[in-house]
Design a protein around this motif. Structure first.
Motif, PDB file in Angstrom:
ATOM      1  N   TYR A 186     -32.776  12.718 -14.823  1.00 25.96           N
ATOM      2  CA  TYR A 186     -33.032  13.526 -16.216  1.00 25.96           C
ATOM      3  C   TYR A 186     -32.388  14.984 -15.919  1.00 25.96           C
ATOM      4  CZ  TYR A 186     -34.818  16.085 -20.043  1.00 25.96           C
ATOM      5  OH  TYR A 186     -35.037  16.655 -21.168  1.00 25.96           O
ATOM      6  N   ILE A 187     -31.613  15.392 -16.691  1.00 22.96           N
ATOM      7  CA  ILE A 187     -30.772  16.596 -16.776  1.00 22.96           C
ATOM      8  C   ILE A 187     -30.968  17.544 -17.925  1.00 22.96           C
ATOM      9  CG2 ILE A 187     -28.271  17.336 -16.460  1.00 22.96           C
ATOM     10  CD1 ILE A 187     -27.491  14.221 -15.759  1.00 22.96           C
ATOM     11  N   ALA A 188     -30.937  18.598 -17.542  1.00 30.84           N
ATOM     12  CA  ALA A 188     -30.981  19.801 -18.725  1.00 30.84           C
ATOM     13  C   ALA A 188     -30.092  21.012 -18.148  1.00 30.84           C
ATOM     14  CB  ALA A 188     -32.649  20.260 -18.602  1.00 30.84           C
ATOM     15  N   ASP A 189     -30.392  21.914 -18.953  1.00 27.95           N
ATOM     16  CA  ASP A 189     -29.241  22.871 -18.845  1.00 27.95           C
ATOM     17  C   ASP A 189     -29.788  24.034 -17.714  1.00 27.95           C
ATOM     18  OD1 ASP A 189     -27.584  22.463 -21.062  1.00 27.95           O
ATOM     19  OD2 ASP A 189     -29.325  22.989 -22.423  1.00 27.95           O
ATOM     20  N   SER A 190     -30.901  23.952 -17.482  1.00 26.76           N
ATOM     21  CA  SER A 190     -31.413  24.861 -16.150  1.00 26.76           C
ATOM     22  C   SER A 190     -32.416  23.873 -14.892  1.00 26.76           C
ATOM     23  CB  SER A 190     -32.149  25.984 -16.366  1.00 26.76           C
ATOM     24  OG  SER A 190     -33.474  25.599 -17.065  1.00 26.76           O
ATOM     25  N   GLU A 191     -32.574  24.257 -13.851  1.00 22.14           N
ATOM     26  CA  GLU A 191     -33.425  23.331 -13.312  1.00 22.14           C
ATOM     27  C   GLU A 191     -34.905  23.376 -13.710  1.00 22.14           C
ATOM     28  OE1 GLU A 191     -34.607  22.848  -8.357  1.00 22.14           O
ATOM     29  OE2 GLU A 191     -33.275  24.633  -9.144  1.00 22.14           O
ATOM     30  N   GLN A 192     -35.152  24.711 -13.860  1.00 25.49           N
ATOM     31  CA  GLN A 192     -36.685  24.806 -14.719  1.00 25.49           C
ATOM     32  C   GLN A 192     -37.143  24.065 -15.739  1.00 25.49           C
ATOM     33  OE1 GLN A 192     -37.776  28.848 -15.267  1.00 25.49           O
ATOM     34  NE2 GLN A 192     -39.766  28.457 -15.954  1.00 25.49           N
ATOM     35  N   GLN A 193     -35.830  24.091 -16.578  1.00 29.80           N
ATOM     36  CA  GLN A 193     -36.150  23.115 -17.783  1.00 29.80           C
ATOM     37  C   GLN A 193     -36.004  21.562 -17.434  1.00 29.80           C
ATOM     38  OE1 GLN A 193     -32.960  23.551 -20.806  1.00 29.80           O
ATOM     39  NE2 GLN A 193     -33.806  22.218 -22.070  1.00 29.80           N
ATOM     40  N   GLU A 196     -39.839  20.901 -15.861  1.00 31.17           N
ATOM     41  CA  GLU A 196     -40.742  21.084 -16.942  1.00 31.17           C
ATOM     42  C   GLU A 196     -40.807  19.790 -18.071  1.00 31.17           C
ATOM     43  OE1 GLU A 196     -40.306  24.999 -18.529  1.00 31.17           O
ATOM     44  OE2 GLU A 196     -41.249  25.983 -16.831  1.00 31.17           O
ATOM     45  N   GLU A 197     -39.536  19.323 -18.251  1.00 29.13           N
ATOM     46  CA  GLU A 197     -39.564  18.525 -19.278  1.00 29.13           C
ATOM     47  C   GLU A 197     -39.674  16.938 -18.481  1.00 29.13           C
ATOM     48  OE1 GLU A 197     -36.611  20.753 -22.327  1.00 29.13           O
ATOM     49  OE2 GLU A 197     -35.932  18.958 -21.168  1.00 29.13           O
ATOM     50  N   ALA A 198     -39.050  16.766 -17.210  1.00 33.25           N
ATOM     51  CA  ALA A 198     -39.230  15.541 -16.775  1.00 33.25           C
ATOM     52  C   ALA A 198     -40.534  15.294 -16.054  1.00 33.25           C
ATOM     53  CB  ALA A 198     -38.150  15.395 -15.682  1.00 33.25           C
ATOM     54  N   GLU A 199     -41.153  16.228 -15.411  1.00 37.39           N
ATOM     55  CA  GLU A 199     -42.432  15.803 -14.766  1.00 37.39           C
ATOM     56  C   GLU A 199     -43.594  15.246 -15.466  1.00 37.39           C
ATOM     57  OE1 GLU A 199     -45.672  17.811 -11.894  1.00 37.39           O
ATOM     58  OE2 GLU A 199     -43.975  19.110 -12.125  1.00 37.39           O
TER      59      GLU A 199
END
Length: 332
Positions: A186-193, A196-199
């Protein structure tokens, strides 16, 4: 089968639908559990799919891992390997012989043939999902490439090394193309995002799988425990270990490499490190999992295509491997 995670009980039907919506990409099935199929019928279906995909099909097969599936089908686990090996022998015979007879332990046929014939000759490429050393060695002896999922990076490397050693013993050299490594990505624009979305989505996926490994029914769980008690099933327990180990966190799974999550740059670095360590020539990204919203999945896939796929095409090719120094992990 038999659990909430069973959204595609017939991957062949899904592939037939995908064949009508694509024109150039190769389409794979990973896997059909061969002991649960009538092998002649499965050989016919794969031949049909090869035609429907215009020769773009790859065929993944395995012998099964879930105790509950075998118990509910009332099929002894001890039959899994002989059913698998005999069934695959029959399928290859049906694909490659204009007419044939077959006298196996589980299937007997008089002089027969199948129509249609596969478009790819002698048949679509066969992949084997292998966990146990016995299956890894058998696949290497038969020259079937293998895939791995849900094992930590070092365990994956050890499994692939077992395959390499067996292939050498059989007088056969193997390269990166013999190995597929599969991960949830899973990839997002920031590590935190991304985290938070993948977990929660990954926890949802694990929750579905946990019912297969840790049934809520005490009677069923007792049967499962008995089923996995013998050493011959140790590698099946290892497959389910991430789903049932008490205290195992999302961060632990990321650290083990079972889950790959972060920014495009972070994910690229993690995947490159994994495939160089294991020597895998193919990386399978499971990107739509759990309860992820589809728009987030598409964004993750777009970032993957843009930032990661170009790099993966240069990793573990014969040219790049020959340029690596003997001390690099992929050269082991």
């Amino acid at each position: 089968h038999f659990t909430p995670s069973s959204m595609t009980p017939s991957p062949n039907v899904m592939r037939a639908a995908a064949a009508q919506r694509t024109s150039t990409m190769r389409l794979g099935i990973m896997i059909n559990v061969l002991p649960f199929h009538e092998p002649l019928r499965l050989a016919e279906e794969i031949a049909m799919l090869d035609l429907l995909t215009h020769g773009r099909l790859e065929c993944g097969l395995g012998r099964g891992v879930d105790a509950q599936e075998f118990m509910r089908k009332k099929m002894p686990m001890e039959e899994a390997r002989p059913r698998f090996e005999e069934g695959l022998e029959l399928m290859r015979t049906a694909w490659t012989s204009p007419t044939f007879a077959f006298d196996g332990k589980f299937t007997q046929l008089g002089e027969s043939t199948i129509y249609p014939r596969p478009l790819q000759q002698p048949h679509p490429k066969i992949w084997i999902t292998a966990l146990s050393p016995e299956t890894l060695r058998w696949a290497a002896q038969q020259d079937f490439p293998v895939s791995s999922i849900f094992l930590p990076v070092e365990r994956t490397k050890a499994a692939f090394d077992t395959y390499r050693e067996a292939a050498l013993d059989a007088g056969r050299e193997v390269g990166p193309d013999h190995f597929v490594q599969c991960r949830n990505v899973y990839i997002a624009d920031s590590e935190q995002q991304a985290r938070e979305e993948a977990e929660p989505a990954f926890n949802h996926l694990f929750g579905l799988f946990t019912e297969a490994a840790l049934p809520t029914s005490q009677a069923v769980q007792s049967d499962v425990d008995t089923f996995y008690a013998g050493e011959s099933h140790a590698y099946y327990r290892e497959f389910f270990r991430p789903f049932v180990t008490e205290g195992l966190t999302f961060n632990d799974l990321c650290a083990a490499g079972i889950m790959v999550v972060g920014t495009p740059e972070q994910v690229r670095e993690q995947i490159v490190e994994q495939v160089r360590t294991t020597g895998a020539g193919h990386f399978m990204s499971w990107m739509c999992f759990g309860n992820l919203p589809m728009e987030k999945v598409r964004h993750s896939e777009e970032l993957y295509a843009q930032h990661i796929m170009p790099t993966l095409r240069t990793i573990n090719t014969p040219e790049t491997l020959s340029a690596l120094s003997p001390s690099t992990p992929a050269d082991s």
